[in-house]
Design an enzyme around this catalytic site. Structure first.
Site, PDB file in Angstrom:
ATOM      1  N   HIS A  34       0.836  -1.195   0.000  1.00 48.45           N
ATOM      2  CA  HIS A  34       0.000   0.000   0.000  1.00 48.45           C
ATOM      3  C   HIS A  34       0.876   1.252   0.000  1.00 48.45           C
ATOM      4  CE1 HIS A  34      -3.200  -2.774   0.858  1.00 48.45           C
ATOM      5  NE2 HIS A  34      -2.707  -3.072   2.046  1.00 48.45           N
ATOM      6  N   GLU A  45      -1.864  -0.198   8.196  1.00 45.46           N
ATOM      7  CA  GLU A  45      -2.840  -1.084   8.829  1.00 45.46           C
ATOM      8  C   GLU A  45      -2.179  -1.945   9.898  1.00 45.46           C
ATOM      9  OE1 GLU A  45      -4.368  -3.444   5.606  1.00 45.46           O
ATOM     10  OE2 GLU A  45      -2.410  -4.280   5.122  1.00 45.46           O
ATOM     11  N   HIS A 100       3.278  -7.505   1.866  1.00 46.35           N
ATOM     12  CA  HIS A 100       2.615  -8.407   2.806  1.00 46.35           C
ATOM     13  C   HIS A 100       1.541  -9.223   2.107  1.00 46.35           C
ATOM     14  CE1 HIS A 100       0.129  -4.774   2.654  1.00 46.35           C
ATOM     15  NE2 HIS A 100      -0.901  -5.552   2.952  1.00 46.35           N
ATOM     16  N   ARG A 117      -1.248  -4.835  -6.237  1.00 43.39           N
ATOM     17  CA  ARG A 117      -0.896  -6.256  -6.252  1.00 43.39           C
ATOM     18  C   ARG A 117       0.429  -6.460  -6.971  1.00 43.39           C
ATOM     19  NH1 ARG A 117      -6.182  -6.966  -8.447  1.00 43.39           N
ATOM     20  NH2 ARG A 117      -7.732  -7.122  -6.792  1.00 43.39           N
TER      21      ARG A 117
END
Length: 325
Positions: A102, A119, A177, A197
């Site tokens: 991200h 996150e 991740h 992605r």
């Protein structure tokens, strides 16, 4: 309007890697491979609505407009988007998620009005031998990673970590991740739906076509020297203890183990998010007000709620928004 703990109707998302595990929390997702339950969301891709109390039927976006300045606290709105700053999810990883990364808030190719995405994950349950992908191997460069992608050997450059229930992982923007099969996770994140992605196992999506990859964006936003990802093993916690399991400019998350009751107080600085990870009991507040709670439920506590108690045998995640630096 007097403040009270707010519960929302989840927005469910079908994913190629999803399953039916969210039903264990008493949720009723639609048919299909349901990977995500957006439990508290003020994102255009899934606005949640209140299901309890006087404000039942009100969307979080409307609540923000009506009560945000008071109920969310002085730290409680995202400066860039002016939306509610966090997005709370439950994830059922019946299969491996894509390898992804991200961006930060300042990435110049973000969609208009969108934020970056930092996150954290809390592992609610994990099958034996469950694992995640958590960062690059040491000293991997952009050039090495790009070559590995080109040759189909990207997995050789990634770090795998075994996981168990109770593990907590902080995942700053820029960290490569992926959750892998066999875990159910509570995710607390910036209010963003931007994912790049890097690799998706060459599998078809729900429509039978290969899902889009975002190689150039991924290579551009990865923090090759590390973004400060961290891991906390909470297995040694004792009843009555509160442990900080993730801390960032966007959220602070504590885990609490409650044997019978815990008296807490909201701050005028920030709302609180309460995720019930295990157990059942009640939230009580004010003059004899009570809300039953059970595992899998999530609540938004307005900053003006004041003193409240968590009663029962509970494992709880408690999230707040820190002051901007």
């Amino acid at each position: 309007m007097k403040p009270y703990p707010l519960q929302f109707k989840p927005q469910f998302k079908e994913r190629v890697w999803g399953g039916r595990a969210l039903e264990q929390f008493g949720l009723t997702p639609p048919e299909g491979a349901i990977g995500e339950g957006w439990m508290i969301s003020d994102h255009p891709n899934g606005i949640t609505k209140i299901v309890n109390g006087a404000l039942a039927g009100t969307g979080l976006d409307v609540l923000r407009e009506q009560f945000g300045a008071e109920w969310f606290g002085k730290n409680g709105l995202s400066g860039k988007s002016q939306r509610f700053p966090l997005l709370i999810k439950l994830l059922d990883c019946n299969d491996d998620l894509s390898v992804q990364v991200h961006p930060t808030d300042d990435y110049d190719k973000l969609p208009a009005g969108e934020l970056g995405k930092t996150e954290m994950w809390y592992i609610l349950s994990a099958k034996p031998d469950a694992k995640i992908i958590y960062g690059l191997k040491e000293n991997v460069t952009r050039e090495q990673l790009a070559a590995a992608i080109e040759s189909g050997q990207v997995m050789d450059q990634l770090q795998e970590v075994s996981v168990k229930a109770g593990d907590a992982f902080y995942i700053p923007a820029g960290t490569v991740h992926a959750l892998c099969s066999g875990v159910v996770v509570a995710e607390i994140q910036q209010n963003s739906d931007t994912t790049y992605r890097l690799y998706d196992y060459n599998r078809p999506g729900l429509d039978g076509k290969l899902r889009e990859l975002h190689i150039e964006d991924s290579l551009a936003v990865i923090a090759y020297e590390g973004a400060g990802a961290s891991y906390v093993d909470t297995s040694a916690m004792q009843a009555g203890e509160w442990l900080t399991i993730a801390e960032s400019p966007y959220f602070k998350v504590q885990k609490g183990l409650i044997a019978s009751d815990a008296q807490l107080t909201t701050s005028k600085d920030s709302f609180e998010i309460i995720v019930i990870a295990e157990g059942e009991g009640n939230i009580t507040w004010g003059e004899h007000h009570e809300q039953p709670v059970q595992a899998g439920q999530c609540f938004l506590l307005p900053a003006t709620l004041g003193v409240y108690s968590l009663e029962g045998k509970l494992t709880v995640l408690r999230s707040t928004v820190p002051a901007a630096e």
